[in-house]
Design a protein around this motif. Structure first.
Motif, PDB file in Angstrom:
ATOM      1  N   TYR A  40      34.953  40.929 -27.657  1.00  0.00           N
ATOM      2  CA  TYR A  40      36.086  41.339 -28.490  1.00  0.00           C
ATOM      3  C   TYR A  40      35.875  40.873 -29.936  1.00  0.00           C
ATOM      4  O   TYR A  40      36.078  41.626 -30.880  1.00  0.00           O
TER       5      TYR A  40
ATOM      6  N   VAL B 216      44.000  51.971 -31.613  1.00  0.00           N
ATOM      7  CA  VAL B 216      44.425  50.620 -31.937  1.00  0.00           C
ATOM      8  C   VAL B 216      45.359  50.648 -33.151  1.00  0.00           C
ATOM      9  O   VAL B 216      46.405  49.988 -33.171  1.00  0.00           O
ATOM     10  N   GLU B 217      44.989  51.455 -34.152  1.00  0.00           N
ATOM     11  CA  GLU B 217      45.819  51.535 -35.354  1.00  0.00           C
ATOM     12  C   GLU B 217      47.176  52.169 -35.056  1.00  0.00           C
ATOM     13  O   GLU B 217      48.199  51.746 -35.586  1.00  0.00           O
TER      14      GLU B 217
ATOM     15  N   ILE C 169      36.085  52.244 -27.869  1.00  0.00           N
ATOM     16  CA  ILE C 169      37.532  52.491 -27.975  1.00  0.00           C
ATOM     17  C   ILE C 169      37.833  53.005 -29.377  1.00  0.00           C
ATOM     18  O   ILE C 169      37.515  52.355 -30.368  1.00  0.00           O
ATOM     19  N   PRO C 170      38.436  54.198 -29.470  1.00  0.00           N
ATOM     20  CA  PRO C 170      38.655  54.774 -30.799  1.00  0.00           C
ATOM     21  C   PRO C 170      39.566  53.893 -31.653  1.00  0.00           C
ATOM     22  O   PRO C 170      40.567  53.349 -31.182  1.00  0.00           O
ATOM     23  N   ARG C 171      39.197  53.757 -32.911  1.00  0.00           N
ATOM     24  CA  ARG C 171      39.949  52.977 -33.876  1.00  0.00           C
ATOM     25  C   ARG C 171      41.397  53.462 -33.983  1.00  0.00           C
ATOM     26  O   ARG C 171      42.335  52.668 -34.092  1.00  0.00           O
TER      27      ARG C 171
ATOM     28  N   LEU D 222      33.933  48.109 -25.770  1.00  0.00           N
ATOM     29  CA  LEU D 222      34.971  47.912 -26.788  1.00  0.00           C
ATOM     30  C   LEU D 222      34.703  48.755 -28.029  1.00  0.00           C
ATOM     31  O   LEU D 222      35.633  49.245 -28.662  1.00  0.00           O
TER      32      LEU D 222
ATOM     33  N   ALA E  16      32.947  42.874 -31.496  1.00  0.00           N
ATOM     34  CA  ALA E  16      33.318  44.248 -31.848  1.00  0.00           C
ATOM     35  C   ALA E  16      34.036  44.329 -33.204  1.00  0.00           C
ATOM     36  O   ALA E  16      34.013  45.371 -33.853  1.00  0.00           O
ATOM     37  N   GLN E  17      34.666  43.228 -33.638  1.00  0.00           N
ATOM     38  CA  GLN E  17      35.369  43.239 -34.934  1.00  0.00           C
ATOM     39  C   GLN E  17      34.461  42.813 -36.088  1.00  0.00           C
ATOM     40  O   GLN E  17      34.874  42.854 -37.243  1.00  0.00           O
TER      41      GLN E  17
ATOM     42  N   ILE F  76      44.150  47.767 -25.479  1.00  0.00           N
ATOM     43  CA  ILE F  76      42.715  47.492 -25.391  1.00  0.00           C
ATOM     44  C   ILE F  76      42.286  47.148 -23.965  1.00  0.00           C
ATOM     45  O   ILE F  76      41.331  47.713 -23.440  1.00  0.00           O
TER      46      ILE F  76
END
Lengths: 274, 262
Positions: free
Chosen positions: A79, A172-173, A167-169, A164, A82-83, A190
């Protein structure tokens, strides 16, 4: 022409796998049913022996604990990775790939130096005055679990980083812009989206640790045998081939059961599937 | 995916990376120690233990065997795996579904069970000598990489290009070598690397197939450790880590390391 080509091209691989894997493994399993004392007599002998069932339960326990710990460590680390911005991310991935590509013997050996009687951990604890006598940490379930977690965390990190990143941005946004707190986004968006990947990772780690040989051999020794080391001992030390085949058959059945149940679960839990 | 990282989570990740790398640093340190036992931090620095590897013929011989088995086993797996992967992707309809599963069986079946079964069937049953048994065993063990990784490359290959070449009169074999193969180059390299590294580090198969006179390096390390617990093992481990570094350099140069998270 096409028909000839498609069968011809797959033929060498098919023949090799069938002749040298499928038939030998089935033959190994078949020998366990051929005992004069009865079809299931070797299995009765296995399950009536406290020594052997203890090893089976220990192996299951170690594999489960290893899987659980690796899942938590792997998921949280993935996690974070991924950021990360591009460059840092490459460094993190290299740091995870390097141990993964280094052999299991080398990686298990490292824990012999760390956990041994005169090992680093004991000598540091003694010089700090926390203990006065060296602790016996090797040849315990704990030492096997630590080394196994060490073995499988990189695999989990890499599997889950891939998941991760997939996972489409926007998702999450969207969650954030609709007012979800980060914690809520994590647990409600997530985590469910990553679930199939988590299950794949769990299957890899569970089967890997359940069937491992080198790590329990080095860090568990005779005292903490697991199914893999027991199989080897029966086959190559006591030459009890039927006994070894029984252990092999039990390992195959449990592995297949876990893989098929978990992959069915992964399909059911996939929120992206319609 | 994009979200903010809590500082505690960041600190946790740093600890995880320390956990991953510290044991390897410890091995490097222990290999340099001027003591007859394994210790860290090293006391006094020496390269004696590295020299010692080359003096022990068992390490020299098993290292050579390991390399030969890894190269030949991987080559054999590609030789039978690439045609299979090609057929599975080219003629998707008409081939039974279980065929794809069949080729990944070597990773689904517990390795130690596979090794034991190979010992019974080919070493003892067929009386095959140790060396070819090892090569065949390793080739089968790494076959899933050849089929799956090359297959993934073929899945994104546009077969109409191949048809164009054939309809323009290029013979099928030449078409494969000059049109298809260059397009799946990355997959073949990746399969080779994954297979090679799996083979060279393998224990569970080799432990059943090695025998008097012929062994592989990981098995020799295990055997040495039962008798001696000196820094020689650490220095062999360092050399194996250098192999890993070499492999990673090849991956980076050919495919980029991000390839490994896909």
């Amino acid at each position: 022409m096409n028909k000839l080509a498609k069968w011809g091209l797959t033929m060498p691989a098919t023949i090799l796998v069938v002749a040298l894997l499928v038939i030998p493994v089935l033959a190994t399993i078949a020998t366990t049913f051929g005992e004069p004392k009865g079809v299931f007599s070797t299995y009765q002998a296995f399950f009536n022996s406290g020594f052997r069932t203890n090893i089976l339960y220990r192996t299951l326990r170690i594999a489960l604990i290893t899987t659980a710990i690796s899942l938590v460590i792997g998921f949280l680390t993935a996690y974070v990775i991924a950021q990360m911005p591009g460059r840092l991310k490459s460094i993190a991935i290299i740091a995870a790939v390097f141990p993964l590509l280094t052999g299991v013997v080398v990686r298990s050996f490292a824990w012999l130096i760390i956990l041994g009687k005169n090992g680093i951990l004991n000598s540091s604890l003694m010089s700090l005055g926390i203990i006065s006598e060296p602790l016996s940490m090797l040849y315990t379930e704990g030492s096997v679990i630590v080394a196994m977690v060490y073995l499988f965390v990189p695999l989990m990190i890499l599997t889950l980083t891939g998941v991760l990143e997939g996972i489409p941005r926007d998702v999450v946004e969207a969650s954030a812009s609709l007012g979800a707190k980060p914690i809520a986004t994590f647990f409600q968006v997530i985590l469910p989206l990553a679930m199939p990947g988590l299950i794949v990772g769990a299957v890899l780690v569970f089967t890997g640790s359940f069937t491992s040989y080198a790590t329990p051999q080095l860090l568990g020794g005779e005292q903490m045998m697991m199914m893999g080391t027991l199989l080897y001992q029966r086959a190559m030390v006591t030459f009890d081939w039927v006994g070894a085949s029984t252990i092999a058959a039990i390992m195959v059945v449990i592995t297949i059961a876990v893989v098929s149940i978990m992959s069915r679960m992964a399909r059911r839990l996939n929120p992206m599937a319609v | 995916m994009a979200a903010r990282i809590h500082p505690l989570l960041g600190a946790f990740a740093i600890l995880v990376f320390l956990f991953l790398l510290a044991p390897l640093v410890i091995i490097v340190g222990a290999s340099l120690s001027d003591t007859t036992y394994l210790t860290f931090p090293p006391q006094g620095l020496t390269l004696h233990w590295f020299a010692n590897i080359f003096e022990i013929s068992a390490f020299r011989n098993t290292a050579i065997t390991s390399f030969q088995v890894a190269i030949l086993g991987t080559a054999l797996s590609l030789l039978i795996g690439i045609p299979a992967a090609y057929a599975l992707n080219r003629y998707r309809v008409g081939l039974p579904k279980w065929l794809g599963t069949l080729f990944v069986l070597p990773i689904l079946v517990p390795e130690i069970v596979f090794g034991f079964s190979l010992l019974k069937s080919i070493t003892i049953g067929l009386g095959l000598p140790i060396y070819p048994s090892l090569i065949i065993g390793h080739a089968l063990l790494v076959l899933p990489y050849s089929v799956r990784v090359v297959g993934a490359s073929l899945a994104s290959f546009d077969f109409s290009v191949e048809e164009a070449a054939i309809s323009l009169g290029c013979p099928p074999w030449k078409t494969f070598m000059t049109v298809v193969l260059p397009n799946i180059r990355a997959g073949v390299i990746a399969a080779f690397i994954l297979a090679f590294i799996t083979s060279i580090n393998d224990v569970s198969i080799s432990v059943f197939l090695t025998g008097p006179g012929i062994s592989t390096l990981p098995i020799q390390i295990l055997a040495h450790m039962e008798q001696f617990f000196d820094p020689t093992i650490a220095s062999v481990s360092v050399l194996l880590m250098l192999v890993t570094v070499g492999v990673m350099a090849i991956v980076e140069a050919t495919l980029g390391l991000t390839f490994l998270t896909k």
